[in-house]
Enzyme design. Structure first.
Site, PDB file in Angstrom:
ATOM      1  N   ASP A  50     -39.803  14.977 -25.922  1.00  0.00           N
ATOM      2  CA  ASP A  50     -39.046  15.247 -27.140  1.00  0.00           C
ATOM      3  C   ASP A  50     -39.420  16.641 -27.639  1.00  0.00           C
ATOM      4  O   ASP A  50     -40.594  17.023 -27.616  1.00  0.00           O
ATOM      5  CB  ASP A  50     -39.393  14.223 -28.242  1.00  0.00           C
ATOM      6  CG  ASP A  50     -38.979  12.815 -27.871  1.00  0.00           C
ATOM      7  OD1 ASP A  50     -37.938  12.674 -27.194  1.00  0.00           O
ATOM      8  OD2 ASP A  50     -39.692  11.871 -28.249  1.00  0.00           O
ATOM      9  N   ASP A  56     -43.957  18.157 -36.763  1.00  0.00           N
ATOM     10  CA  ASP A  56     -44.624  17.272 -35.807  1.00  0.00           C
ATOM     11  C   ASP A  56     -46.046  17.756 -35.549  1.00  0.00           C
ATOM     12  O   ASP A  56     -47.004  16.980 -35.547  1.00  0.00           O
ATOM     13  CB  ASP A  56     -43.866  17.251 -34.467  1.00  0.00           C
ATOM     14  CG  ASP A  56     -42.612  16.399 -34.498  1.00  0.00           C
ATOM     15  OD1 ASP A  56     -42.643  15.331 -35.124  1.00  0.00           O
ATOM     16  OD2 ASP A  56     -41.609  16.804 -33.892  1.00  0.00           O
ATOM     17  N   GLU A  79     -48.723  10.368 -30.170  1.00  0.00           N
ATOM     18  CA  GLU A  79     -47.512  10.666 -29.413  1.00  0.00           C
ATOM     19  C   GLU A  79     -47.459  12.131 -28.998  1.00  0.00           C
ATOM     20  O   GLU A  79     -46.886  12.472 -27.962  1.00  0.00           O
ATOM     21  CB  GLU A  79     -46.265  10.343 -30.236  1.00  0.00           C
ATOM     22  CG  GLU A  79     -44.967  10.622 -29.486  1.00  0.00           C
ATOM     23  CD  GLU A  79     -43.734  10.477 -30.342  1.00  0.00           C
ATOM     24  OE1 GLU A  79     -42.644  10.321 -29.772  1.00  0.00           O
ATOM     25  OE2 GLU A  79     -43.853  10.504 -31.579  1.00  0.00           O
ATOM     26  N   GLU A  80     -48.059  12.996 -29.781  1.00  0.00           N
ATOM     27  CA  GLU A  80     -47.902  14.428 -29.565  1.00  0.00           C
ATOM     28  C   GLU A  80     -48.839  15.010 -28.512  1.00  0.00           C
ATOM     29  O   GLU A  80     -48.745  16.195 -28.196  1.00  0.00           O
ATOM     30  CB  GLU A  80     -48.099  15.178 -30.887  1.00  0.00           C
ATOM     31  CG  GLU A  80     -47.182  14.714 -32.011  1.00  0.00           C
ATOM     32  CD  GLU A  80     -45.710  14.805 -31.660  1.00  0.00           C
ATOM     33  OE1 GLU A  80     -45.332  15.720 -30.900  1.00  0.00           O
ATOM     34  OE2 GLU A  80     -44.928  13.959 -32.128  1.00  0.00           O
ATOM     35  N   ASP A 100     -48.138   7.492 -34.308  1.00  0.00           N
ATOM     36  CA  ASP A 100     -47.051   8.461 -34.236  1.00  0.00           C
ATOM     37  C   ASP A 100     -47.116   9.210 -35.565  1.00  0.00           C
ATOM     38  O   ASP A 100     -46.750   8.657 -36.608  1.00  0.00           O
ATOM     39  CB  ASP A 100     -45.707   7.756 -34.072  1.00  0.00           C
ATOM     40  CG  ASP A 100     -44.537   8.732 -33.949  1.00  0.00           C
ATOM     41  OD1 ASP A 100     -44.737   9.931 -34.215  1.00  0.00           O
ATOM     42  OD2 ASP A 100     -43.423   8.290 -33.609  1.00  0.00           O
ATOM     43  N   LEU A 102     -45.442  11.543 -36.978  1.00  0.00           N
ATOM     44  CA  LEU A 102     -44.199  11.779 -37.718  1.00  0.00           C
ATOM     45  C   LEU A 102     -43.031  11.201 -36.928  1.00  0.00           C
ATOM     46  O   LEU A 102     -42.448  11.867 -36.068  1.00  0.00           O
ATOM     47  CB  LEU A 102     -43.999  13.270 -37.984  1.00  0.00           C
ATOM     48  CG  LEU A 102     -43.050  13.597 -39.146  1.00  0.00           C
ATOM     49  CD1 LEU A 102     -43.558  12.998 -40.454  1.00  0.00           C
ATOM     50  CD2 LEU A 102     -42.900  15.091 -39.320  1.00  0.00           C
ATOM     51  N   ASP A 103     -42.706   9.968 -37.228  1.00  0.00           N
ATOM     52  CA  ASP A 103     -41.606   9.275 -36.553  1.00  0.00           C
ATOM     53  C   ASP A 103     -40.271   9.697 -37.165  1.00  0.00           C
ATOM     54  O   ASP A 103     -40.158   9.884 -38.372  1.00  0.00           O
ATOM     55  CB  ASP A 103     -41.794   7.765 -36.736  1.00  0.00           C
ATOM     56  CG  ASP A 103     -40.561   6.977 -36.341  1.00  0.00           C
ATOM     57  OD1 ASP A 103     -40.281   6.911 -35.130  1.00  0.00           O
ATOM     58  OD2 ASP A 103     -39.883   6.455 -37.244  1.00  0.00           O
ATOM     59  N   GLU A 269     -45.793   2.568 -31.620  1.00  0.00           N
ATOM     60  CA  GLU A 269     -44.530   2.272 -32.297  1.00  0.00           C
ATOM     61  C   GLU A 269     -44.246   0.766 -32.232  1.00  0.00           C
ATOM     62  O   GLU A 269     -44.257   0.072 -33.255  1.00  0.00           O
ATOM     63  CB  GLU A 269     -43.379   3.082 -31.680  1.00  0.00           C
ATOM     64  CG  GLU A 269     -43.492   4.574 -31.966  1.00  0.00           C
ATOM     65  CD  GLU A 269     -42.434   5.408 -31.261  1.00  0.00           C
ATOM     66  OE1 GLU A 269     -42.038   6.445 -31.819  1.00  0.00           O
ATOM     67  OE2 GLU A 269     -42.019   5.044 -30.131  1.00  0.00           O
TER      68      GLU A 269
END
Length: 340
Positions: A50, A56, A79-80, A100, A102-103, A269
């Protein structure tokens, strides 16, 4: 709450306090994004390919630094970042936090509700924390939650004893308990999914959505609600009932099926959100055909994906019933679409 456990060390409390701090900082950055120049792309991609927004990266650094400074964590999964974040020995603790930061960041620039999601595990192995300490079933979660950045900032948390919501009071700079023992209605009147992918869904998923759009005996249909930010969509489902779905699909990209295992990530998530919904009296499945709970899945990688069907118990049961009725069609579809 800590006083209820005379032998507690305070480590868990410090982790939650660090998460509160991260949510406050990220919430402030979200509100000031336009003024501070935080909109737009960072020019990089994360582990799931992404495109990263500037926020983010800011959110990720905020969460990692806050949790490291708690002196109570040993492994972080975000996630990052492609690999686990191992906490230095001098900062080391016994908790593993997956998150996560910043979803729903694709919605940042248009001011749509976004959020942060987290899960907390206890380290299982002796010695320094490893990736194996993060690869645990959702049933092993000791806490999970999310923070919604919207018209208000709300932190929703469960420690396995129900779900509570805390609204951020900007006057005092603290989260205040406003929603005690939140429960999801047994049945709702909303369905939430990205219908733009319906061409690639299996027959049962298409049939379920079509049924929701067809008037019942009372002449009523379900209403569609989809924001594209999991925190916002799940929070609405928690409050009003209904079902949130992000199924697998057979969309092909460069000869592969990236959606075959769903899109949402299990550890930071699907798992945390499933824990929250079950604690609120709902249900959360990742396979309606084989009736598999999200919390029963043992991940093999920190960024593993899974399909998601969660929400009101009656609505998830109805979805499961359709899959059972259409088992031959679904099995044939899976065999034809995913067999090389």
């Amino acid at each position: 709450e800590q006083k209820k456990y005379p032998n507690s060390t305070g480590d868990f409390t410090r982790v939650l306090q660090s998460i509160q701090l991260a949510c406050k900082v990220v919430g402030t950055c979200v509100r000031r994004a336009g003024i501070g120049g935080f909109y737009g792309l960072q020019g990089t991609v994360n582990t799931t390919m992404d495109e990263q927004k500037k926020l983010d990266v800011i959110a990720d650094e905020t969460w990692v630094n806050a949790l490291r400074s708690s002196f109570s964590t040993c492994v972080l999964v975000t996630e990052e970042q492609e690999n686990i974040v191992s906490i230095e020995e001098e900062f080391n603790g016994k908790y593993v936090v997956t998150f996560d930061p910043l979803d729903g960041s694709s919605n940042i620039d248009c001011l749509v509700s976004i959020g942060s999601i987290f899960g907390i595990f206890e380290k299982k192995s002796p010695g320094p924390g490893t990736i194996q300490d993060a690869l645990q079933k959702g049933d092993n979660l000791v806490a999970a939650g999310y923070c919604l950045y919207s018209s208000a900032v709300m932190l929703v948390v469960t420690t396995g004893h129900g779900v509570n919501g805390f609204t951020y009071d900007t006057t005092y700079g603290e989260f205040v308990l406003t929603d005690y023992q939140m429960t999801v209605p047994k049945k709702g009147s909303y369905y939430s999914c990205n219908e733009g992918n319906s061409f690639w869904w299996d027959p049962a998923m298409r049939a379920y959505v079509e049924r929701k759009k067809t008037p019942n005996e009372a002449g009523k249909t379900y209403s569609a609600r989809y924001i594209g930010s999991m925190v916002a969509d799940v929070h609405r489902t928690l409050r009003y009932g209904g079902i949130f779905m992000y199924p697998s699909d057979c969309k092909q990209t460069k000869g592969k099926f990236p959606g075959a295992s769903g899109k949402l990530r299990l550890l930071y998530e699907g798992g945390p959100m499933a824990f929250i919904l079950e604690q609120a009296g709902g249900k959360a499945l990742c396979d309606c055909l084989n009736v598999t709970r999200v919390l029963d899945i043992l991940p093999t990688g920190i960024h593993e994906r899974c399909p998601i069907y969660l929400g009101s118990a009656d609505d998830v049961d109805e979805m499961t019933a359709i899959y059972q009725e259409m088992r031959p069609e679904v099995e044939k579809w899976r065999s034809e679409k995913f067999t090389a």
